[in-house]
Design an enzyme around this catalytic site. Sequence first.
Site, mmCIF file in Angstrom:
data_model
loop_
_atom_site.group_PDB
_atom_site.id
_atom_site.type_symbol
_atom_site.label_atom_id
_atom_site.label_comp_id
_atom_site.label_asym_id
_atom_site.label_seq_id
_atom_site.Cartn_x
_atom_site.Cartn_y
_atom_site.Cartn_z
ATOM 1 N N HIS A 188 -32.813 -8.777 -7.792
ATOM 2 C CA HIS A 188 -33.807 -8.209 -6.863
ATOM 3 C C HIS A 188 -35.160 -8.375 -7.559
ATOM 4 O O HIS A 188 -35.223 -8.301 -8.793
ATOM 5 C CB HIS A 188 -33.619 -6.705 -6.663
ATOM 6 C CG HIS A 188 -32.296 -6.279 -6.121
ATOM 7 N ND1 HIS A 188 -31.204 -6.068 -6.925
ATOM 8 C CD2 HIS A 188 -31.900 -5.979 -4.861
ATOM 9 C CE1 HIS A 188 -30.186 -5.673 -6.175
ATOM 10 N NE2 HIS A 188 -30.581 -5.613 -4.921
ATOM 11 N N ASP A 239 -35.801 -5.913 -10.245
ATOM 12 C CA ASP A 239 -34.978 -5.936 -11.471
ATOM 13 C C ASP A 239 -35.692 -6.700 -12.567
ATOM 14 O O ASP A 239 -35.549 -6.393 -13.747
ATOM 15 C CB ASP A 239 -33.644 -6.677 -11.253
ATOM 16 C CG ASP A 239 -32.837 -6.123 -10.120
ATOM 17 O OD1 ASP A 239 -32.917 -4.917 -9.885
ATOM 18 O OD2 ASP A 239 -32.123 -6.920 -9.466
#
Length: 441
Positions: free
Chosen positions: A99, A102
Amino acid sequence: MAYFEEINKIQYEGSSSKNPFAFKYYNPEESINGKKMEEILRFSVAYWHTFTADGTDPFGVGTAIRPWDHLKGLDLAKARVEAAFELFEKLNVPFFCFHDSDIAPEADTLKETYENLDVITAMIKDYMKDSKVKLLWNTANMFTHPRYVHGAATSSNADVYAFAAAKVKKGLEVGKELGAENYVFWGGREGYETLLNTDMKLELDNLARFFHMAVDYAKEIGFDGQFLIEPKPKEPTKHQYDFDVATGHAFLQNYDLDKYFKFNVEANHATLAGHTFEHELRVARINGMLGSVDANQGDTLIGWDTDEFPTDLYSTTLAMYEVLQNGGLGKGGLNFDAKVRRGSFEAEDLFHAHIAGMDSFAIGLKVAAKLLEDRVLEDFVADRYSSYTEGIGLDIVEGRTDFHKLEEYALQLGNIQNRSGRQERLKAIVNQYLLETLSGK
Ligand code: XLS
Ligand code: CA
Ligand code: CA
């Protein structure tokens, strides 16, 4: 700098090896049906579970001890990239997924968040140059921040909708920059808690508009990754719109999106939807919609998405049976959307977990390939439906019947005879194939 100094490159040592840091069944070079295991399985590491998460659960704070714990902000993000590429190389995993949030810290403004993303994207691109590791998919986190309290592309607030669109626009640019093979949409907050405050029709229409805009933008910038929807019935939202593959497929067809999307099927989400993993894979496969797999497993004794590393060999076998019948996963792969248990807090557990998952899918692949080669289930199923290959059955499948003809046929039938489905016998055969593969026969 090395983050996992004590651990060397994991090698295949065969099933008699007692070395915890070796593959017992995953032999990347081994040929199955003329293809290398590595090419069929296309394993991927999930960045969020392995480098970002810390073991937090709904009742307790993080427990994980990681060599990058002392760092903050962009320094932390950079250390994680270094550690990630070390782990990818040591595990010999060909793909990873992330993501946006992240890999780079989200800042107070969208502009600063973009800047952070640009720094880390450039760093990842640099690392990818000297590595064979590729990006399986990226996605946008549109569920953690409070702005998504009412959803992202289904929010009641148009400003949130616009913000989410900007995130996906940037995500497609990042995906293009890093050569992503896919782009994933998982709608954790796309759903509702109560119909009392919800305009379901508007939310679904808006979600479809959002996807069409994403398709248009991908075309505009020449992003050629495959678009994937990841169904999940609930958690965090009570009712999520992409409930399961069948629901997601109906949505895509309704809004003329089915030609642009496939599904990313997650084992644990299947469990939460009250289906087996293989059911979801089968529904996707027979509709030509199987794109990629989030390879994990759930726990029927805990009611939430536990994202465990897959170790259930029966399940990996039936999953690989679907994948092989699908002719492989194309641009997709087997992404370990899985986290080490909270009690497995040491860095070396990250290796044990991936080794367990990779070996489990390697076994599944071997057993499924053997079952297919021997046509064990195919021949049984073909025989079970043989009434459709002649007489009235053939007329049905070739469209030569109507209710008048079927009634005429039924009226002259005597006692109808059925045959056993032999479920227990078939399960015993699958066990036999599993045990034979495990004993190396
Ligand atoms: C959460 C989902 C999520 C997606 C990517 O349950 O599995 O991690 O895979 O957003
Ligand atoms: Ca997932
Ligand atoms: Ca999950």
